[in-house]
Design a protein around this motif. Sequence first.
Motif, short mmCIF file in Angstrom:
data_model
loop_
_atom_site.label_atom_id
_atom_site.label_comp_id
_atom_site.label_asym_id
_atom_site.label_seq_id
_atom_site.Cartn_x
_atom_site.Cartn_y
_atom_site.Cartn_z
N ALA A 85 35.04 34.78 41.41
CA ALA A 85 35.35 34.04 42.64
C ALA A 85 36.77 34.33 43.10
O ALA A 85 37.01 34.52 44.31
CB ALA A 85 35.17 32.54 42.39
N TRP A 86 37.73 34.40 42.17
CA TRP A 86 39.12 34.69 42.55
C TRP A 86 39.23 36.05 43.22
O TRP A 86 39.80 36.19 44.31
CB TRP A 86 40.02 34.67 41.32
CG TRP A 86 40.44 33.32 40.81
CD1 TRP A 86 40.22 32.83 39.56
CD2 TRP A 86 41.14 32.28 41.50
NE1 TRP A 86 40.73 31.57 39.43
CE2 TRP A 86 41.31 31.20 40.60
CE3 TRP A 86 41.63 32.17 42.80
CZ2 TRP A 86 41.95 30.03 40.97
CZ3 TRP A 86 42.28 30.99 43.16
CH2 TRP A 86 42.43 29.94 42.26
N PHE A 87 38.69 37.08 42.59
CA PHE A 87 38.80 38.43 43.15
C PHE A 87 38.05 38.55 44.47
O PHE A 87 38.49 39.25 45.38
CB PHE A 87 38.30 39.46 42.14
CG PHE A 87 39.28 39.76 41.04
CD1 PHE A 87 40.54 40.27 41.33
CD2 PHE A 87 38.96 39.52 39.72
CE1 PHE A 87 41.45 40.54 40.32
CE2 PHE A 87 39.87 39.78 38.70
CZ PHE A 87 41.12 40.30 39.00
N ALA A 88 36.90 37.88 44.57
CA ALA A 88 36.16 37.92 45.83
C ALA A 88 36.96 37.28 46.95
O ALA A 88 36.97 37.77 48.09
CB ALA A 88 34.81 37.23 45.66
N GLY A 89 37.65 36.18 46.64
CA GLY A 89 38.48 35.52 47.64
C GLY A 89 39.65 36.39 48.08
O GLY A 89 39.99 36.45 49.27
N ILE A 90 40.27 37.07 47.11
CA ILE A 90 41.38 37.97 47.45
C ILE A 90 40.89 39.10 48.35
O ILE A 90 41.54 39.46 49.34
CB ILE A 90 42.02 38.53 46.17
CG1 ILE A 90 42.70 37.40 45.37
CG2 ILE A 90 43.05 39.61 46.50
CD1 ILE A 90 43.19 37.84 44.00
N ALA A 91 39.75 39.66 48.00
CA ALA A 91 39.20 40.75 48.82
C ALA A 91 38.88 40.28 50.23
O ALA A 91 39.21 40.97 51.21
CB ALA A 91 37.94 41.31 48.14
N LEU A 92 38.26 39.12 50.36
CA LEU A 92 37.91 38.60 51.68
C LEU A 92 39.16 38.32 52.52
O LEU A 92 39.23 38.70 53.70
CB LEU A 92 37.08 37.32 51.52
CG LEU A 92 36.69 36.62 52.83
CD1 LEU A 92 35.83 37.54 53.68
CD2 LEU A 92 35.95 35.31 52.52
N GLY A 93 40.14 37.66 51.91
CA GLY A 93 41.36 37.36 52.65
C GLY A 93 42.10 38.60 53.08
O GLY A 93 42.63 38.68 54.20
N ALA A 94 42.15 39.61 52.22
CA ALA A 94 42.84 40.85 52.56
C ALA A 94 42.12 41.60 53.66
O ALA A 94 42.75 42.21 54.53
CB ALA A 94 42.99 41.72 51.31
N VAL A 95 40.77 41.57 53.63
CA VAL A 95 40.00 42.23 54.70
C VAL A 95 40.30 41.57 56.05
O VAL A 95 40.53 42.26 57.06
CB VAL A 95 38.50 42.19 54.39
CG1 VAL A 95 37.68 42.55 55.62
CG2 VAL A 95 38.17 43.14 53.25
N VAL A 96 40.26 40.25 56.07
CA VAL A 96 40.54 39.53 57.33
C VAL A 96 41.96 39.83 57.80
O VAL A 96 42.19 40.05 59.00
CB VAL A 96 40.34 38.02 57.14
CG1 VAL A 96 40.76 37.26 58.39
CG2 VAL A 96 38.88 37.72 56.81
N ALA A 97 42.90 39.86 56.87
CA ALA A 97 44.29 40.17 57.25
C ALA A 97 44.40 41.58 57.82
O ALA A 97 45.08 41.81 58.82
CB ALA A 97 45.20 40.00 56.05
#
Length: 251
Positions: A85-97
């Motif tokens: 869940a942590w890594f998925a959240g980091i990936a999602l946030g970085a994609v949006v950014a």
Amino acid sequence: MNGEWRVGTATGMVVLGTAVVVWAAFAIATDLIGAATWAHAEMVKWWLLLAVVTGVVAGLSAKTLHRADEWLDDIPAKSYLPSVAWFAGIALGAVVAALTISDLMLRIVAAAVAVTAAVFTVLRARMLRDEILSARAEYARVEALRAHGRRVRADVVEAEFTQVWVGAMMLFEVTAGYTTRTGAHRVRERLLTGIDDAPTVGGTVLLWVAADGTAPTDVFMEPDPDSIRHPDPSQFLPVSDPRMPGGDAIS
């Protein structure tokens, strides 16, 4: 709320909360570019507030994921689910950014972070899948032993605490001996117990063994409710740092 909804909700909160924190971090960096000082970056305080609030939510949700094994039998204790869940959240946030911020260099950095986090998400997800498959196989093995095996009471010969805690449970390596018509047998198995049920030499455990127990190659061990317990289980508790002499007198 059933187990599936609890695990799904907690996982979603971790992913979304982490994503917002990562996106806010890149937004803060973008806002600071071109500003002489922090005071000139008008939106920084709001990005920081958003990051703190969502970070707290994500952290609390991640803590609840450590209890996922209590909600779903297929998820083992101390699983890879929180890190997925942590890594998925980091990936999602970085994609949006990477898709929303204006600074080219930060967009490149965000894209690199997204790719790296996505790779770790996939790797941890595969590890989680293997854990779930292993847990299912173990549950099936135990159910088969309970249904078709034989239960025997065995004497504890050795009981070694592994220094591993799973929540409030302690993991022991226990060697137990029992006798059948073919002679004496010994087995060594891992036993997860609460501190009040800590095994001790001279006590007993219950074994589920295949067939008649003459060839104990397939064994499941569990605490014996009628056994004596360890006389001083408090010795297994983690030792806290000793206080400095006279520390209470310092004001």
